[in-house]
Design an enzyme around this catalytic site. Structure first.
Site, PDB file in Angstrom:
ATOM      1  N   GLN A  81      78.411  64.724  34.975  1.00 21.57           N
ATOM      2  CA  GLN A  81      77.159  64.944  35.216  1.00 21.57           C
ATOM      3  C   GLN A  81      76.634  65.895  35.748  1.00 21.57           C
ATOM      4  O   GLN A  81      77.346  66.810  36.546  1.00 21.57           O
ATOM      5  CB  GLN A  81      76.660  63.537  36.039  1.00 21.57           C
ATOM      6  CG  GLN A  81      75.225  63.275  36.014  1.00 21.57           C
ATOM      7  CD  GLN A  81      74.460  63.659  37.312  1.00 21.57           C
ATOM      8  OE1 GLN A  81      75.261  64.080  38.314  1.00 21.57           O
ATOM      9  NE2 GLN A  81      73.062  63.896  37.384  1.00 21.57           N
TER      10      GLN A  81
ATOM     11  N   ASN B 141      75.367  67.035  38.535  1.00 24.63           N
ATOM     12  CA  ASN B 141      75.493  67.708  39.965  1.00 24.63           C
ATOM     13  C   ASN B 141      76.872  67.772  40.313  1.00 24.63           C
ATOM     14  O   ASN B 141      77.323  68.205  41.429  1.00 24.63           O
ATOM     15  CB  ASN B 141      74.638  66.860  41.026  1.00 24.63           C
ATOM     16  CG  ASN B 141      75.486  65.444  41.085  1.00 24.63           C
ATOM     17  OD1 ASN B 141      76.120  65.204  40.417  1.00 24.63           O
ATOM     18  ND2 ASN B 141      74.555  64.738  42.116  1.00 24.63           N
ATOM     19  N   LYS B 142      77.949  67.552  39.305  1.00 22.75           N
ATOM     20  CA  LYS B 142      79.393  67.539  39.566  1.00 22.75           C
ATOM     21  C   LYS B 142      79.751  69.046  39.553  1.00 22.75           C
ATOM     22  O   LYS B 142      79.166  69.575  39.077  1.00 22.75           O
ATOM     23  CB  LYS B 142      80.106  66.783  38.541  1.00 22.75           C
ATOM     24  CG  LYS B 142      79.665  65.439  38.519  1.00 22.75           C
ATOM     25  CD  LYS B 142      80.019  64.513  39.732  1.00 22.75           C
ATOM     26  CE  LYS B 142      79.620  63.028  39.613  1.00 22.75           C
ATOM     27  NZ  LYS B 142      78.203  62.627  39.655  1.00 22.75           N
ATOM     28  N   ASN B 143      81.069  69.228  39.997  1.00 17.96           N
ATOM     29  CA  ASN B 143      81.717  70.327  40.361  1.00 17.96           C
ATOM     30  C   ASN B 143      81.531  71.118  38.740  1.00 17.96           C
ATOM     31  O   ASN B 143      81.313  72.420  38.610  1.00 17.96           O
ATOM     32  CB  ASN B 143      83.171  70.342  40.807  1.00 17.96           C
ATOM     33  CG  ASN B 143      82.964  69.841  42.496  1.00 17.96           C
ATOM     34  OD1 ASN B 143      82.102  69.240  42.517  1.00 17.96           O
ATOM     35  ND2 ASN B 143      84.084  70.108  42.892  1.00 17.96           N
ATOM     36  N   ILE B 144      82.181  70.276  37.730  1.00 17.89           N
ATOM     37  CA  ILE B 144      81.973  71.024  36.417  1.00 17.89           C
ATOM     38  C   ILE B 144      80.916  70.137  35.668  1.00 17.89           C
ATOM     39  O   ILE B 144      81.302  68.793  35.762  1.00 17.89           O
ATOM     40  CB  ILE B 144      83.399  70.928  35.727  1.00 17.89           C
ATOM     41  CG1 ILE B 144      84.461  71.895  36.477  1.00 17.89           C
ATOM     42  CG2 ILE B 144      83.330  71.211  34.108  1.00 17.89           C
ATOM     43  CD1 ILE B 144      83.887  73.142  36.449  1.00 17.89           C
TER      44      ILE B 144
END
Length: 383
Positions: free
Chosen positions: A185, A187-190
């Protein structure tokens, strides 16, 4: 004196999208093949390599991966699944989606992850699976987790939504264990804008995951089609996969940058911050956690809404991750009430997510910490 209105806004999270990613998406759009196709296959192959050769299948969210994992594990009506009250509500919702019963165990006050002693104490003859959550990217004690699971013959669906790039004893989360779910999603790191993946144990589970993600369909030849399980519409598009392929090129430096920013947060807060303010910093883990989020727990006397408002006045975004699941109305309707999980309830009332993203600068961290300190000082002076 600095005019706050002229300062740039610092969000609590921000995706990193470079020009190569934008170009890759343009290539997919021009290709005419924009749903699941060669980019999805390439992304799954790259993820499989990253997770040590284990089978990986991608999906359109990190929520459906957990639901499908429970279905693959054979979880259904009459079964109990234990999880934490502090997570995004999807973690518990998927248990209801497969007809099983969610059971909560309180959290560890230091790690804010599920308390493994309380988790084990919650196991009954009806317990068939456990869903640990790695809040902010910090894993639970994986050795203990799987020792408990093996001893009680339980399946494990790891909610590693926030934990890509995290490790345990030098091994990547996802490269070992049972069924492991990741989110991509925004806002995730990837990120893939929206999406997720599941790491599976074998090819048989991978084929079953393929069925569940696309209406239960199996194709053969030019015109052969069969459906033998009830599936849904959960496939990832080539557009999303193209983003993911570019994002994976940067996962290691992104993880290291986040760890560096976390170290800088601790340096700036200083050793006396907790004693001075009554707030609680996260665990200072720079080896296992990918530092998806940097969260503090405010003291009980400090209204969180006021803190977040005052940070916004200083042009700094904050987040709230997460309200205790068992106190949401859907779960109150199932019989859950206050004081059932007191640690989770206290943390859920007072936890705040501070800015953390890979393009954040050390000067940004300095400004966040100075703002936090000034708010506490202002509050102390007004009491």
């Amino acid at each position: 004196m600095t005019d706050i209105s002229n300062l740039p806004f610092i969000p609590f999270a921000k995706p990193v999208i470079d020009e190569a990613t934008i170009a890759a998406v343009g290539d997919v759009l021009r290709s005419g093949w924009i749903t699941s196709g060669p980019k999805v296959q390439a992304f799954e192959a790259l993820l499989s390599e990253y997770f040590g050769g284990r089978p990986v299948r991608t999906f359109n969210s990190g929520t459906c991966t957990m639901e499908i994992a429970l279905r693959i594990a054979g979880i259904g009506p009459g079964d109990e699944v234990i999880t934490t009250p502090i997570s995004w509500v999807a973690t518990a919702n998927v248990i209801l989606e497969v007809g099983a019963t969610p059971v909560f165990a309180d959290i560890d006050p230091v790690t804010r992850n599920i308390d493994l002693d309380r988790m084990e104490a919650a196991i009954t003859p009806r317990t068939k699976a456990i869903i640990p959550v790695y809040l902010a990217g910090l894993p639970v004690d994986m050795d203990r987790l799987y020792e408990i699971a093996d001893r009680h013959n339980l399946r494990v669906v790891e909610d590693a939504a926030q934990a890509i790039g995290s490790t345990w004893r030098g091994k990547r989360i996802g490269s070992f264990g049972d069924l492991v779910s990741f989110s991509f999603q925004a806002n995730k790191n990837i990120t893939t804008a929206e999406g997720g993946c599941m790491v599976l144990n074998n090819d048989e589970e991978a084929r079953l995951a393929e069925k569940y993600r696309l209406q239960g369909v199996t194709r053969s030849g030019f015109d052969g089609l069969e459906v033998d399980v009830l599936g849904g519409k959960f496939n990832m598009t080539d557009i999303s996969a193209a983003i993911g392929l570019q994002q994976m090129k940067h996962i290691d430096p992104v993880t290291e940058r986040r760890r560096s920013l976390a170290r800088h947060y601790f340096d700036k807060f200083g050793a006396g911050f907790e004693a001075r303010t009554g707030a609680q910093l996260p665990v200072a883990d720079f080896e296992n956690s990918n530092w998806h989020m940097f969260q503090i727990v405010l003291p009980d006397h400090f209204p969180r809404a006021r803190f977040m408002s005052e940070m916004m006045d200083r042009r700094i975004g904050t987040g709230y991750h997460y309200p205790p699941i068992h106190l949401l109305q859907l779960y109150r309707n199932l019989g859950f009430r206050e004081n059932m999980f007191p640690v989770a309830e206290r943390v859920g009332r007072q936890i705040v997510t501070l800015p953390m993203f890979a393009t954040m600068q050390n000067d940004d961290v300095d400004r966040v910490v100075e703002s936090v300190n000034s708010i506490f000082i202002d509050k102390a002076e007004k009491r």
